[in-house]
Design an enzyme around this catalytic site. Structure first.
Site, PDB file in Angstrom:
ATOM      1  N   LYS A 165     135.012 -47.007  18.905  1.00 17.52           N
ATOM      2  CA  LYS A 165     133.824 -46.244  18.506  1.00 17.52           C
ATOM      3  C   LYS A 165     132.628 -46.838  19.238  1.00 17.52           C
ATOM      4  O   LYS A 165     132.398 -48.036  19.191  1.00 17.52           O
ATOM      5  CB  LYS A 165     133.654 -46.351  16.980  1.00 17.52           C
ATOM      6  CG  LYS A 165     132.630 -45.420  16.371  1.00 17.52           C
ATOM      7  CD  LYS A 165     133.186 -44.013  16.220  1.00 17.52           C
ATOM      8  CE  LYS A 165     132.318 -43.149  15.328  1.00 17.52           C
ATOM      9  NZ  LYS A 165     132.453 -43.481  13.903  1.00 17.52           N
ATOM     10  N   HIS A 166     131.890 -46.004  19.930  1.00 13.72           N
ATOM     11  CA  HIS A 166     130.726 -46.461  20.694  1.00 13.72           C
ATOM     12  C   HIS A 166     131.082 -47.602  21.639  1.00 13.72           C
ATOM     13  O   HIS A 166     130.360 -48.595  21.738  1.00 13.72           O
ATOM     14  CB  HIS A 166     129.590 -46.851  19.760  1.00 13.72           C
ATOM     15  CG  HIS A 166     129.136 -45.736  18.855  1.00 13.72           C
ATOM     16  ND1 HIS A 166     128.853 -44.471  19.328  1.00 13.72           N
ATOM     17  CD2 HIS A 166     128.971 -45.687  17.511  1.00 13.72           C
ATOM     18  CE1 HIS A 166     128.497 -43.703  18.312  1.00 13.72           C
ATOM     19  NE2 HIS A 166     128.574 -44.401  17.203  1.00 13.72           N
ATOM     20  N   ASN A 211     127.736 -60.765  21.445  1.00 15.49           N
ATOM     21  CA  ASN A 211     128.679 -61.839  21.130  1.00 15.49           C
ATOM     22  C   ASN A 211     129.881 -61.268  20.377  1.00 15.49           C
ATOM     23  O   ASN A 211     129.701 -60.555  19.398  1.00 15.49           O
ATOM     24  CB  ASN A 211     127.994 -62.901  20.273  1.00 15.49           C
ATOM     25  CG  ASN A 211     127.018 -63.763  21.044  1.00 15.49           C
ATOM     26  OD1 ASN A 211     127.350 -64.259  22.103  1.00 15.49           O
ATOM     27  ND2 ASN A 211     125.817 -63.951  20.496  1.00 15.49           N
ATOM     28  N   HIS A 215     128.586 -57.095  28.452  1.00 14.02           N
ATOM     29  CA  HIS A 215     127.257 -56.632  28.057  1.00 14.02           C
ATOM     30  C   HIS A 215     127.108 -55.130  28.230  1.00 14.02           C
ATOM     31  O   HIS A 215     127.929 -54.504  28.858  1.00 14.02           O
ATOM     32  CB  HIS A 215     126.195 -57.356  28.879  1.00 14.02           C
ATOM     33  CG  HIS A 215     126.091 -58.812  28.541  1.00 14.02           C
ATOM     34  ND1 HIS A 215     126.562 -59.792  29.372  1.00 14.02           N
ATOM     35  CD2 HIS A 215     125.613 -59.434  27.451  1.00 14.02           C
ATOM     36  CE1 HIS A 215     126.344 -60.988  28.821  1.00 14.02           C
ATOM     37  NE2 HIS A 215     125.781 -60.792  27.652  1.00 14.02           N
TER      38      HIS A 215
END
Length: 527
Positions: free
Chosen positions: A278-279, A421, A527
């Site tokens: 998801k996302h 993280n 990231h």
């Protein structure tokens, strides 16, 4: 609006013969003289047409095995001459140059030659020279000359010639833009191939190109425009998959499907595996004796987040897995394949997009990723690093058990695909808690533990799923507090890269808590 420019003579020289004869017959029927070369001329004659050889136009034979045939002033003069310029017209008369009004060229199949693994010399031989030179000449002079580089544009060009006796300025401009895009992409492919052959990780100049596959309704948000392009390395995934059913794919669908499929491909050869994303972050990943079992274990990790997510499998979907998947709403299901029973089950969910890729991508394969910055872009090699049991350095007094070791390797592999993280709890080949994208690693640990507690409650279990689990961190624990948070959640073993100036402090805390801990020496920031 300017008048259409007449088309009386066309040079046709194509590698891809798709649609060639039908197009050429329409041109001939409209009174266009056809001039051609080599294999194209043969194909046209076999279709009953009578093209003029380019050597007759130039008065010079093809030489050097066809390497030199169109690199001639009578070709380029015919393409580049300005029709309304008296000096240009005088030069044409003085040198016997005939105007060329339409150029139809597609290039030697360099990209396909590289993709099938041809040797160096064959790849070099498939670098087209005359084709790009003619294309660029015709595109520059698009006020007077039409240039067609893609069979998809044959019908538009032929239709205008039939109706108007020539080509409109609007179409010629569009065709010129497409022509320059094609030569740019071609040169980018050649440059990228040379860089790989020379082992240049960072060549002095770099170019990326792609071909439009489809426009999308919008981007990440409705006010953003978006499209899907195909290009770069040949790699199976969401971009190249066959859509077996479902609504039109969105930007977010494709982004999430790519993330999910790349993750589940990490477990090729490990048995059935399922990832729910998801996302672009996994909310459950698991191995199982079957895809149905793997899916059930993955869903248990975070059933709330899984609603409306993307589900990826590393094997062909069967009916049992499809029946389970159909129990909740999913945006996309992506897998290498699916049998007819599975597709029949999923067809009941008509809005679910089903993508079939044929094969899995190789997670260990080299490649590049890039992202834009203001005024530039960042390029890096794909994170294809993998950790095996032999790579682990056990730094605590207690050594992990075989099950803990297997779960640590599994969790660290998943952590590679979680936004930093990243904290991943796992137990018996399944994630049981995932914390992603937090500024503090402690917060990621606590979020993952909280999600695990919520998932246990939803499953009617009395203890949090993290009890007896292992925990993976994508980067080192800078302080012992993150590790202790994991211990409080019930983790018994830890896998992390190591490398902090406080490693000894963290190791001492692990020993005091009775944890086993392994260092990998490899970080997986995402990231």
């Amino acid at each position: 609006m300017s008048q259409p420019s007449p088309v009386r003579r066309a040079i046709i020289s194509v590698s891809d013969k798709s649609g060639l004869t039908a197009f050429a017959k329409r041109l001939a029927a409209a009174g266009v003289e056809l001039v051609s070369t080599g294999g194209t001329a043969r194909a046209l004659r076999e279709a009953g047409l009578a093209p003029r050889d380019v050597s007759e136009l130039t008065g010079f034979p093809e030489i050097m095995d066809g390497r030199v045939k169109t690199l001639h002033p009578k070709v380029h003069g015919g393409l580049l001459a300005l029709r309304g310029d008296a000096a240009h017209q005088a030069a044409m008369r003085d040198h016997g140059i005939e105007p060329v009004d339409l150029l139809v060229v597609n290039l030697y199949p360099f990209e396909a030659t590289v993709a099938r693994g041809a040797d160096y010399d064959e790849c070099v031989e498939n670098i087209d020279i005359g084709g790009p030179a003619m294309i660029r000449a015709a595109a520059k002079n698009h006020a007077h000359v039409g240039v067609v580089t893609d069979p998809a544009d044959y019908d538009a060009a032929a239709t205008e010639i039939e109706k108007l006796g020539g080509l409109s300025h609007e179409l010629k401009r569009r065709l010129a833009a497409a022509a320059y895009a094609r030569t740019a992409a071609y040169d980018a492919a050649i440059a990228a191939w040379f860089a790989r052959e020379l082992g240049e990780a960072h060549p002095r100049a770099i170019a990326f190109s792609g071909a439009l596959k489809q426009t999308l309704r919008y981007g990440e948000n409705p006010h953003q425009r978006a499209a899907l392009y195909l290009g770069g390395e040949a790699r199976p995934g969401a971009a190249t998959a066959r859509q077996a059913q479902g609504k039109e794919l969105s930007y977010n669908n494709l982004n999430d499907a790519d993330a999910a499929f790349e993750l589940v491909a990490e477990f090729a050869g490990a048995g059935p595996a399922v990832a729910i994303v998801k996302h672009a972050n996994p909310c459950g990943v698991a191995l199982g004796a079957s895809l149905a079992e793997a899916y059930a274990k993955a869903l248990k990790c975070d059933p709330v987040s899984a609603f409306g997510g993307v589900i990826a499998a590393n094997q062909a979907l069967d009916r049992a897995a499809a029946e389970k998947i159909a129990e909740i709403f999913a945006e996309v299901v992506i897998a290498p394949d699916a049998d007819e029973d599975a597709l029949s089950v999923l067809s009941r969910k008509k809005n679910v997009r089903v993508l079939l890729t044929g094969i899995l991508p190789d997670p260990a394969a080299p490649g590049l990723t890039w992202r834009p910055l203001a005024g530039g872009f960042l390029v890096q090699s794909r994170d294809n690093g993998r950790i095996r049991e032999a790579d682990l350095k056990i730094v605590t007094r207690r050594r992990p058990t075989p099950q803990e070791t297997a779960d640590m390797l599994f969790a660290f592999t998943v952590a590679k695909h979680v936004k930093s993280n990243a904290i991943v709890y796992a137990k018996k080949g399944a994630t049981v808690g995932i914390g992603a994208g937090q500024m503090s690693r402690v917060d990621s640990s606590r979020i993952a533990a909280r999600k695990a507690a919520d998932a246990a409650e939803a499953a009617g279990e009395r203890e949090p799923l993290t009890k007896g689990s292992v925990v993976a961190s994508d980067a080192f624990f800078p302080f012992a507090d993150g590790l202790l948070a994991a211990a409080e959640a019930g983790a018994t073993a830890v896998i992390q890269p190591g490398g902090s100036i406080r490693d000894e402090e963290v190791i001492a805390a692990a020993d005091e808590a009775g944890l086993a801990m392994a260092f990998t020496g490899m970080r997986h920031f995402r990231h």
